[in-house]
Scaffold this motif. Structure first.
Motif, mmCIF file in Angstrom:
data_model
loop_
_atom_site.group_PDB
_atom_site.id
_atom_site.type_symbol
_atom_site.label_atom_id
_atom_site.label_comp_id
_atom_site.label_asym_id
_atom_site.label_seq_id
_atom_site.Cartn_x
_atom_site.Cartn_y
_atom_site.Cartn_z
ATOM 1 N N SER A 231 28.389 30.214 84.372
ATOM 2 C CA SER A 231 28.873 31.597 84.336
ATOM 3 C C SER A 231 28.009 32.487 83.457
ATOM 4 O O SER A 231 28.060 33.710 83.565
ATOM 5 C CB SER A 231 30.316 31.628 83.833
ATOM 6 N N ILE A 232 27.213 31.880 82.572
ATOM 7 C CA ILE A 232 26.318 32.651 81.703
ATOM 8 C C ILE A 232 24.989 32.910 82.386
ATOM 9 O O ILE A 232 24.418 34.002 82.290
ATOM 10 C CB ILE A 232 26.094 31.907 80.370
ATOM 11 N N THR A 233 24.466 31.920 83.109
ATOM 12 C CA THR A 233 23.119 32.010 83.668
ATOM 13 C C THR A 233 23.071 32.520 85.102
ATOM 14 O O THR A 233 21.998 32.876 85.586
ATOM 15 C CB THR A 233 22.446 30.632 83.625
ATOM 16 N N ASN A 236 23.765 38.285 88.107
ATOM 17 C CA ASN A 236 24.809 39.310 87.982
ATOM 18 C C ASN A 236 25.985 38.827 87.128
ATOM 19 O O ASN A 236 27.141 39.200 87.357
ATOM 20 C CB ASN A 236 25.320 39.755 89.362
ATOM 21 N N SER A 237 25.680 37.967 86.150
ATOM 22 C CA SER A 237 26.725 37.461 85.273
ATOM 23 C C SER A 237 27.287 38.578 84.409
ATOM 24 O O SER A 237 26.552 39.415 83.879
ATOM 25 C CB SER A 237 26.168 36.361 84.367
ATOM 26 N N GLU A 238 28.607 38.606 84.277
ATOM 27 C CA GLU A 238 29.281 39.582 83.432
ATOM 28 C C GLU A 238 29.853 38.924 82.186
ATOM 29 O O GLU A 238 30.797 39.422 81.571
ATOM 30 C CB GLU A 238 30.394 40.278 84.230
ATOM 31 N N PHE A 239 29.282 37.796 81.817
ATOM 32 C CA PHE A 239 29.736 37.081 80.630
ATOM 33 C C PHE A 239 29.502 37.942 79.400
ATOM 34 O O PHE A 239 28.425 38.524 79.211
ATOM 35 C CB PHE A 239 28.969 35.767 80.494
ATOM 36 N N SER A 240 30.507 38.043 78.509
ATOM 37 C CA SER A 240 30.432 38.951 77.372
ATOM 38 C C SER A 240 30.956 38.281 76.115
ATOM 39 O O SER A 240 31.392 37.117 76.133
ATOM 40 C CB SER A 240 31.256 40.214 77.657
#
Length: 468
Positions: A231-233, A236-240
């Motif tokens: 989910s980080i790599t 268009n990841s929206e990881f915050s």
């Protein structure tokens, strides 16, 4: 390019160790209970300053130092690189460990005349990474395969694992009598990111080919497991930062563990203690992405040797074909299979001798209730790792300088060096406790030539501190 990749691998020899030999047994500091839940307690209650109560970072190398590669001398860098690769062994390890205590506290419980029980609690974040030196892969990257025809390169040298996680903990400490104290600590792990590849097998060998100059044979059994990373790599990841906080606060992949320890007074001056830490696991079932390659491949290159310009094929088309063929050859299977990882179990044990009673100023009488001012001892530390345990042996001298100021000096023999000298100091200003610890002082004159460095510091508010 291959030298750049090899250089990056060698630079990561700067590593971090989990051994906290200076903090272990330093009972004036509340965080010593994290090293032995059955250690001695010298306060009625405390709380750590959030994000400042315990900061730990340490680094080292079991094989080489930065100075071995970048020393300003007349030797060619390529020769240094060759020597470093030849010196390092497949069991040389490059590790990283960092801890940040987010909050912590503790308090004594029991009747006012005998508060012999103590509860401690907290939350800390930890990063733990280990990679073994890929000896054969490094030789292949440095020398190539042209001079190594028919030589098998072992791929099981690729062995690494890493994790970022948070740990909620609750500890119970009980002083049974004057001689015996024990403690246990329960832990809930919340994994933020996990990456591991520790069970690889196979080889790569180059032989004389039949349809081309050479034949490259890959016998691979390779697996890379990850959780929390996709989910980080992903594109268009929206990881915050909110996602990091969520995973830290029990929103990641969860696990359970415990610590256990004791302290026993053999006599008034001789003491033995031990602890077993991080006996536990993490179950990874969220945000999983694993990669597997298990097959035998034979690659002899692409024919024809040059683009078929007569058929309209351009050089770009040709090299795209080469790239696609090589990519298809090693197409990895992607899975979302759940998996379990075990925490690296750590063992501490020490034998201690206390001496030197404090005297009154106006006579030569001893203060019977003041405790001993000095202590010496030996401590054994070991941590379980994928290939083999890592072991360290420490000799120490502890001194209570005066009320509110104590110091501990250590000499450690471990996988990094045989001359690691460390020093820790704990000081009080009213109820405020400050401590700082560092090791390998003998190497600070040339920090780049050291194979290990360590730093720990923190601030606590400690109340009703016992003076004995």
């Amino acid at each position: 390019m291959r030298k750049t990749s090899l250089l990056f691998s060698l630079i990561t020899c700067l590593s971090f160790s989990q051994n906290k030999q200076i903090l272990y047994g330093f009972s004036e500091i509340p965080q010593s209970l994290l090293q032995n839940p059955g250690g001695l307690v010298k306060n009625d209650w405390y709380f750590g300053l959030p994000l400042l109560s315990h900061i730990h970072a340490s680094g080292g190398s079991s094989g080489i130092s930065i100075y071995d590669l970048f020393a300003k001398d007349e030797q060619d860098f390529n020769i240094k690189l060759q020597k470093a690769v030849n010196k390092l062994k497949p069991n040389d390890f490059f590790t990283l460990n960092q801890q940040l205590e987010i909050f912590s506290g503790g308090f004594a419980i029991g009747p006012s005349y005998n508060k012999n029980k103590y509860l401690s609690f907290g939350l800390y974040q930890e990063t733990d990474f280990i990679a073994y030196f890929p000896k054969d892969v490094a030789i292949l990257a440095l020398e190539g395969n042209a001079n190594n025809i028919n030589k098998p390169f072992q791929l099981n040298h690729i062995n690494f694992s890493g994790e970022v996680l948070s740990v909620f903990h609750l500890g119970y400490n009980k002083k049974v009598n004057r001689n015996f104290t024990y403690g246990v600590r329960g832990k809930i792990y919340s994994s933020i990111v996990n990456v591991n590849s520790t069970k690889n097998r196979g080889s790569f060998i180059t032989t004389n080919g039949e349809n081309n100059f050479y034949s490259h044979i890959f016998n691979l059994d390779f697996e890379l497991r990850t959780s929390g990373l996709n989910s980080i790599t992903e594109d268009n990841s929206e990881f915050s930062a909110k996602d990091v906080i969520k995973r830290t606060l029990l929103g990641g992949n969860l696990g359970l563990g415990f610590d256990v320890g004791f302290t026993y007074n053999l006599t008034k001056q001789w003491t033995v203690d031990a602890s077993l830490l991080d006996v536990g696991f993490v179950r990874h079932n969220k945000d999983i992405k694993n990669y597997e390659i298990d097959d035998v491949y034979n690659f002899e290159g692409i024919n024809p040797l040059f683009p078929e310009t007569s058929n309209g094929q351009t050089a770009e088309d040709y090299w795209n074909e080469v790239g696609e063929a090589f990519k298809d050859l090693f197409e990895a299977d992607s899975t979302t299979t759940k998996y379990t990882t075990w925490r690296p179990i750590k063992l501490n044990a020490s034998l201690n001798y206390a001496f030197g009673k404090k005297k009154y100023k106006d006579c030569k009488c001893l203060k019977e209730d003041s405790g001993y001012q000095n202590a010496v001892g030996m401590q054994l530390y070991t941590i379980n790792r994928p290939k083999q345990p890592q072991v360290a042996l420490t000799a120490y001298y502890y001194r209570r300088l005066f009320n509110g100021l104590s110091a501990k000096a250590t000499y450690t023999i471990d996988s990094y060096s045989f001359n690691n000298v460390g020093l820790g100091v704990s000081a009080y200003l009213g109820p405020l406790n400050f401590y700082v610890m560092a090791d390998n002082f003998l190497q600070y004159k040339n920090i780049y030539n050291t194979q290990s460095v360590s730093l720990q510091l923190g601030f606590n508010y400690i109340f009703n501190k016992n003076e004995n």
